[in-house]
Design an enzyme around this catalytic site. Sequence first.
Site, PDB file in Angstrom:
ATOM      1  N   ARG A 149     -23.067 -61.075  35.115  1.00 42.15           N
ATOM      2  CA  ARG A 149     -23.276 -60.848  36.564  1.00 42.15           C
ATOM      3  C   ARG A 149     -21.983 -60.507  37.292  1.00 42.15           C
ATOM      4  O   ARG A 149     -22.021 -60.100  38.455  1.00 42.15           O
ATOM      5  CB  ARG A 149     -23.986 -62.041  37.212  1.00 42.15           C
ATOM      6  CG  ARG A 149     -23.205 -63.338  37.209  1.00 42.15           C
ATOM      7  CD  ARG A 149     -23.963 -64.449  37.925  1.00 42.15           C
ATOM      8  NE  ARG A 149     -23.195 -65.674  37.959  1.00 42.15           N
ATOM      9  CZ  ARG A 149     -23.426 -66.687  38.763  1.00 42.15           C
ATOM     10  NH1 ARG A 149     -24.428 -66.639  39.627  1.00 42.15           N
ATOM     11  NH2 ARG A 149     -22.688 -67.781  38.736  1.00 42.15           N
ATOM     12  N   HIS A 179     -32.295 -64.120  37.421  1.00 41.66           N
ATOM     13  CA  HIS A 179     -32.170 -65.224  38.392  1.00 41.66           C
ATOM     14  C   HIS A 179     -32.669 -64.778  39.776  1.00 41.66           C
ATOM     15  O   HIS A 179     -31.923 -64.758  40.766  1.00 41.66           O
ATOM     16  CB  HIS A 179     -30.685 -65.593  38.435  1.00 41.66           C
ATOM     17  CG  HIS A 179     -30.312 -66.834  39.148  1.00 41.66           C
ATOM     18  ND1 HIS A 179     -30.707 -67.136  40.443  1.00 41.66           N
ATOM     19  CD2 HIS A 179     -29.534 -67.865  38.756  1.00 41.66           C
ATOM     20  CE1 HIS A 179     -30.170 -68.293  40.800  1.00 41.66           C
ATOM     21  NE2 HIS A 179     -29.460 -68.758  39.796  1.00 41.66           N
ATOM     22  N   ASP A 198     -34.208 -78.101  41.087  1.00 42.65           N
ATOM     23  CA  ASP A 198     -33.454 -77.395  40.042  1.00 42.65           C
ATOM     24  C   ASP A 198     -34.103 -77.777  38.699  1.00 42.65           C
ATOM     25  O   ASP A 198     -33.776 -78.800  38.120  1.00 42.65           O
ATOM     26  CB  ASP A 198     -31.973 -77.823  40.106  1.00 42.65           C
ATOM     27  CG  ASP A 198     -31.080 -76.927  39.260  1.00 42.65           C
ATOM     28  OD1 ASP A 198     -31.613 -76.055  38.549  1.00 42.65           O
ATOM     29  OD2 ASP A 198     -29.844 -77.098  39.313  1.00 42.65           O
ATOM     30  N   ARG A 235     -24.916 -63.214  46.069  1.00 44.71           N
ATOM     31  CA  ARG A 235     -25.826 -64.337  46.341  1.00 44.71           C
ATOM     32  C   ARG A 235     -27.148 -63.745  46.849  1.00 44.71           C
ATOM     33  O   ARG A 235     -27.295 -63.430  48.026  1.00 44.71           O
ATOM     34  CB  ARG A 235     -25.192 -65.268  47.381  1.00 44.71           C
ATOM     35  CG  ARG A 235     -26.068 -66.434  47.778  1.00 44.71           C
ATOM     36  CD  ARG A 235     -26.228 -67.470  46.682  1.00 44.71           C
ATOM     37  NE  ARG A 235     -24.970 -68.099  46.314  1.00 44.71           N
ATOM     38  CZ  ARG A 235     -24.816 -68.799  45.185  1.00 44.71           C
ATOM     39  NH1 ARG A 235     -25.817 -68.960  44.335  1.00 44.71           N
ATOM     40  NH2 ARG A 235     -23.626 -69.324  44.890  1.00 44.71           N
ATOM     41  N   GLU A 253     -36.931 -67.855  38.172  1.00 42.35           N
ATOM     42  CA  GLU A 253     -36.077 -67.128  37.240  1.00 42.35           C
ATOM     43  C   GLU A 253     -36.751 -67.015  35.871  1.00 42.35           C
ATOM     44  O   GLU A 253     -36.954 -68.017  35.199  1.00 42.35           O
ATOM     45  CB  GLU A 253     -34.740 -67.854  37.113  1.00 42.35           C
ATOM     46  CG  GLU A 253     -34.117 -68.189  38.469  1.00 42.35           C
ATOM     47  CD  GLU A 253     -32.889 -69.096  38.356  1.00 42.35           C
ATOM     48  OE1 GLU A 253     -32.225 -69.075  37.311  1.00 42.35           O
ATOM     49  OE2 GLU A 253     -32.612 -69.823  39.317  1.00 42.35           O
TER      50      GLU A 253
HETATM   51  C1  BG6 Z   1     -29.722 -72.043  39.073  1.00 43.11           C
HETATM   52  C2  BG6 Z   1     -29.260 -73.283  38.392  1.00 43.11           C
HETATM   53  O1  BG6 Z   1     -30.298 -71.184  38.135  1.00 43.11           O
HETATM   54  O2  BG6 Z   1     -28.608 -71.387  39.679  1.00 43.11           O
HETATM   55  C3  BG6 Z   1     -28.564 -74.194  39.411  1.00 43.11           C
HETATM   56  O3  BG6 Z   1     -30.350 -73.944  37.769  1.00 43.11           O
HETATM   57  C4  BG6 Z   1     -27.444 -73.443  40.087  1.00 43.11           C
HETATM   58  O4  BG6 Z   1     -28.080 -75.362  38.761  1.00 43.11           O
HETATM   59  C5  BG6 Z   1     -27.996 -72.151  40.691  1.00 43.11           C
HETATM   60  O5  BG6 Z   1     -26.878 -74.252  41.096  1.00 43.11           O
HETATM   61  C6  BG6 Z   1     -26.951 -71.281  41.396  1.00 43.11           C
HETATM   62  O6  BG6 Z   1     -25.893 -71.001  40.548  1.00 43.11           O
HETATM   63  P1  BG6 Z   1     -24.657 -70.168  41.072  1.00 43.11           P
HETATM   64  O7  BG6 Z   1     -23.665 -70.171  39.957  1.00 43.11           O
HETATM   65  O8  BG6 Z   1     -25.156 -68.786  41.378  1.00 43.11           O
HETATM   66  O9  BG6 Z   1     -24.156 -70.865  42.314  1.00 43.11           O
END
Ligand code: BG6
Length: 279
Positions: free
Chosen positions: A85, A155, A198, A59, A255
């Site tokens: 990932r 991302h 989002d 994260r 992103e």
């Molecule tokens: C973003 C998406 O790129 O990633 C969101 O647009 C999503 O909808 C977010 O909640 C986080 O995704 P994840 O799978 O890492 O929790």
Amino acid sequence: MIQHKILKNSFPYLEISNQYAHAKISLQGAHVFAYKAPDKPALLWLSPKSTMQEGKAIRGGIPICFPWFGRHKADSTLPQHGFARISLWKVVDEEERTNGTTYIRLQLTQTAQTRKLWAYDFEVNLDVIVGETLTLSMHITNTDTKPFEVSTALHTYLNISDIENVEVVGLDDTEYYDALTNSTHRQQGNLSIHTEIDRVYQHKQASITLLDSDREISITSEGSGSLVVWNPWKEKSITMADMSDDGYKTMLCLETANAREDSRVIEAGKTHSIDVIYR
Ligand code: BG6
């Protein structure tokens, strides 16, 4: 200096130090999870609650979404944002260059496991250059005999002073899809954020700037026609195990993507590249 290191739970990563910056790249996900120049705040946000464990995306940093962005179109039981990932990539090249920068190439190709999730042969190379700027180039090659379609994103979680302080410049008059309301709109002026967001901006400019109270981050890209902007805000952060309740305040995901109508079909034997420079 390039050091191959392992966290206590056997999570392999590279630690890179040169005259320009200090960076860390996990082999799971080819995931750059730290980049800091000595005289600047950290570029990338990393959740202190991220578990750094096998099979779970980090994260923070720069997760690679491939071969699909978001939920799989046909089967929502498949991993969100694809398998890249959470897959182990190989380091296939590393070099400390005479100009003082450090170059790393990581590679992912199909396995029996990935073929169960996505029935294609492919090779993805991620080139990372750690220098005065952070440069990522992702090259997606179709090594199969039939075309395939991909949607992807770098991302990136940017580290910011406070979400209420930032503005994104370069999106004026750009159309976006709002995933929270399932509707399409057009941006007016700079983007500032005071609630959950989002969105996928389509046909974006090649250069986007994040203005913060104490600095500017510019993101210049090629091969990407879309930009995802995401911040979960407070209520969603509370529901996320790997995010602290107020973690949303100091991060913003911008992103660099090929998402939604910017998905790409890659013919057999061809390569599509996305290049991005953070400075
Ligand atoms: C973003 C998406 O790129 O990633 C969101 O647009 C999503 O909808 C977010 O909640 C986080 O995704 P994840 O799978 O890492 O929790």
